[in-house]
Write a protein that holds these residues in place. Sequence first.
Motif, mmCIF file in Angstrom:
data_model
loop_
_atom_site.group_PDB
_atom_site.id
_atom_site.type_symbol
_atom_site.label_atom_id
_atom_site.label_comp_id
_atom_site.label_asym_id
_atom_site.label_seq_id
_atom_site.Cartn_x
_atom_site.Cartn_y
_atom_site.Cartn_z
ATOM 1 N N UNK A 121 0.833 -1.209 0.000
ATOM 2 C CA UNK A 121 0.000 0.000 0.000
ATOM 3 C C UNK A 121 0.868 1.259 0.000
ATOM 4 N N UNK A 122 0.314 2.314 -0.583
ATOM 5 C CA UNK A 122 1.003 3.610 -0.536
ATOM 6 C C UNK A 122 0.830 4.216 0.851
ATOM 7 N N UNK A 123 1.604 5.242 1.128
ATOM 8 C CA UNK A 123 1.499 5.902 2.439
ATOM 9 C C UNK A 123 0.114 6.496 2.638
ATOM 10 N N UNK A 124 -0.473 7.003 1.546
ATOM 11 C CA UNK A 124 -1.824 7.572 1.651
ATOM 12 C C UNK A 124 -2.846 6.472 1.952
ATOM 13 N N UNK A 182 -0.704 1.260 17.593
ATOM 14 C CA UNK A 182 -0.766 -0.208 17.601
ATOM 15 C C UNK A 182 -1.490 -0.767 16.372
ATOM 16 N N UNK A 183 -1.937 0.093 15.495
ATOM 17 C CA UNK A 183 -2.640 -0.360 14.295
ATOM 18 C C UNK A 183 -1.630 -0.688 13.189
ATOM 19 N N UNK A 184 -1.043 -1.853 13.308
ATOM 20 C CA UNK A 184 -0.090 -2.383 12.340
ATOM 21 C C UNK A 184 0.976 -1.349 11.939
ATOM 22 N N UNK A 185 1.820 -0.954 12.887
ATOM 23 C CA UNK A 185 2.820 0.083 12.614
ATOM 24 C C UNK A 185 3.872 -0.380 11.608
ATOM 25 N N UNK A 186 4.420 0.565 10.895
ATOM 26 C CA UNK A 186 5.488 0.286 9.927
ATOM 27 C C UNK A 186 6.795 0.027 10.686
ATOM 28 N N UNK A 187 7.489 -1.021 10.292
ATOM 29 C CA UNK A 187 8.767 -1.376 10.901
ATOM 30 C C UNK A 187 9.953 -1.000 10.011
#
Length: 550
Positions: A121-124, A182-187
């Motif tokens: 997915x894109x950042x948007x 906590x909503x599926x953070x970017x690692x």
Amino acid sequence: MEESLNFVEEIVEEDIRNPVYREGIATRFPPEPNGYLHLGHAKSICLNFGLASKYNGKVNLRFDDTNPERENSSYIEAIKEDIRWLGYEWHNEYYASDYFEALYGFAVELIKRGIAYVDDSTSEEIAEQKGTPQIPGTTNQYRERSVDENLQLLEAMKLGQFRDGEKVLRAKIDMAASNMHMRDPIMYRVKHTPHHRTGSTWCIYPMYDFAHGQSDAIEHITHSTCTLEFVAHRPLYNWFIQQLGLFPSKQIEFARLNLAYTIMSKRKLQQLVDNGLVDGWDDPRLPTIAGLRRRGYTPNAIRKFCDRIGVAKRDAITDFGLLEFCVREDLNQSAQRRIAVLKPLKVIITNYDEEKTEYMSMENLPGDEANGSRKVPFGKELWIEQDDFMEHAAKNYFRLTLGGAVRLKGAYIISCEHIMKDEHGNIIELQCRYFPESKSGNDRSNIKVKSTIHWLSVPSAIPAEVRLYDRLFSVEDPGKTENDFLSHFNKHSIQVLQNAYVEADLAERDNAGVHFQFVRLGYFIKDTHSDVDHLVFNRTVDLKERWKKA
């Protein structure tokens, strides 16, 4: 009386009884090398090193260098210089980039356990999928990728097979969590930018929330202090550590430093520098450690300031006057006394022998015989301050006036008999007479005066430029105006006096970094850009409180 503890010390004292921390406490100072340290960092430095000192622990200096676009080695050296100048030495020096391989291994482990996935997915799109604090987020099809596919994609990301932003690695937690972090953070994200230490070895870089807690755990940091904006990040900090079974580092949040009429944001300070509104990161008007050092603030004063404001759980704005009080208190005990005339007005003593020169004894530091005294030449032609003369005396004005008398500090009483003006009506010279029997220390004149002013002998005075500083911004809290804070920049925050005069010994090269009190004017230091042919002095702080709320 038993010493009171701040809330961080209370936590530490409770924790040191826990067997998990039986090896002692360890803290860290983790600056990002993308700018210069400021007073807010000084508060954190004093807190972390203070905890380690009090509880027989250690402090690691760890550079959070996970964003290669904004970081470079020059900032690293400047940060180390600032910490040492403040009087501290770290136990170990580390970099987040030291752990890139280990962090990548942690990411692989989380994928294998089915709690991390590669997202296209894109950042948007990711922002939209996360929902709002009131509306739960939604999952996408990439969340259900297999372990094998995710491992292959992460390897391909590492090998540089995707463009910047094309893919990210996310933790699989809870898209309906009340805490948005906590909503599926970017690692991890793809970033084809060379790193100042690792070069082009890596083209994926860990996000702060994935790198920071794990770095703490690797180093066995017991107490990881940060400011209040990271309260919402703490559950994620703990989640990663728990999922990976690492050392249980503990994050503790405290109130950041907000100082009236200035800003504590590296990003906003960068704008001041980039827009040419200030003279670089060490401009004496800035709250950077480099700027305060150049202005003449002392490490001891800054440490005392940080101690006085304490460690709190709630943000507040600290009066700039407290910082000035601390430096004034410190310099009053150590600053060498000298004479300077900032806005000179010539005085001719008509009844003083033109060929004569006397040397008046002046203390270098009042009440401190070890610092001795110096001889200041006195003669027929003198400089005094323009503000120390008024042709027609106003009420409660007790300095020199036409027909009035005043004492010259450490010398004689003089009276003004005549004034000279230029074609514009400006006073350019005073003609005065002195009373030989009124010499300081042996006054037999019986003349009573209500004021003493300072002076310099014209032949011996050295020309200098003097810079006076005022508030950086015209409003108390410029930081709360995100977009137009520059509109509150105080264009009169610096006043340059180019025709000042100082005592001759101030031209010596070996007094760089030495603090002076210019009698009646304030505390000053020679500017780092000063030289023998162009002396420049910065006013650190004046002698009395000036800072008042608008």
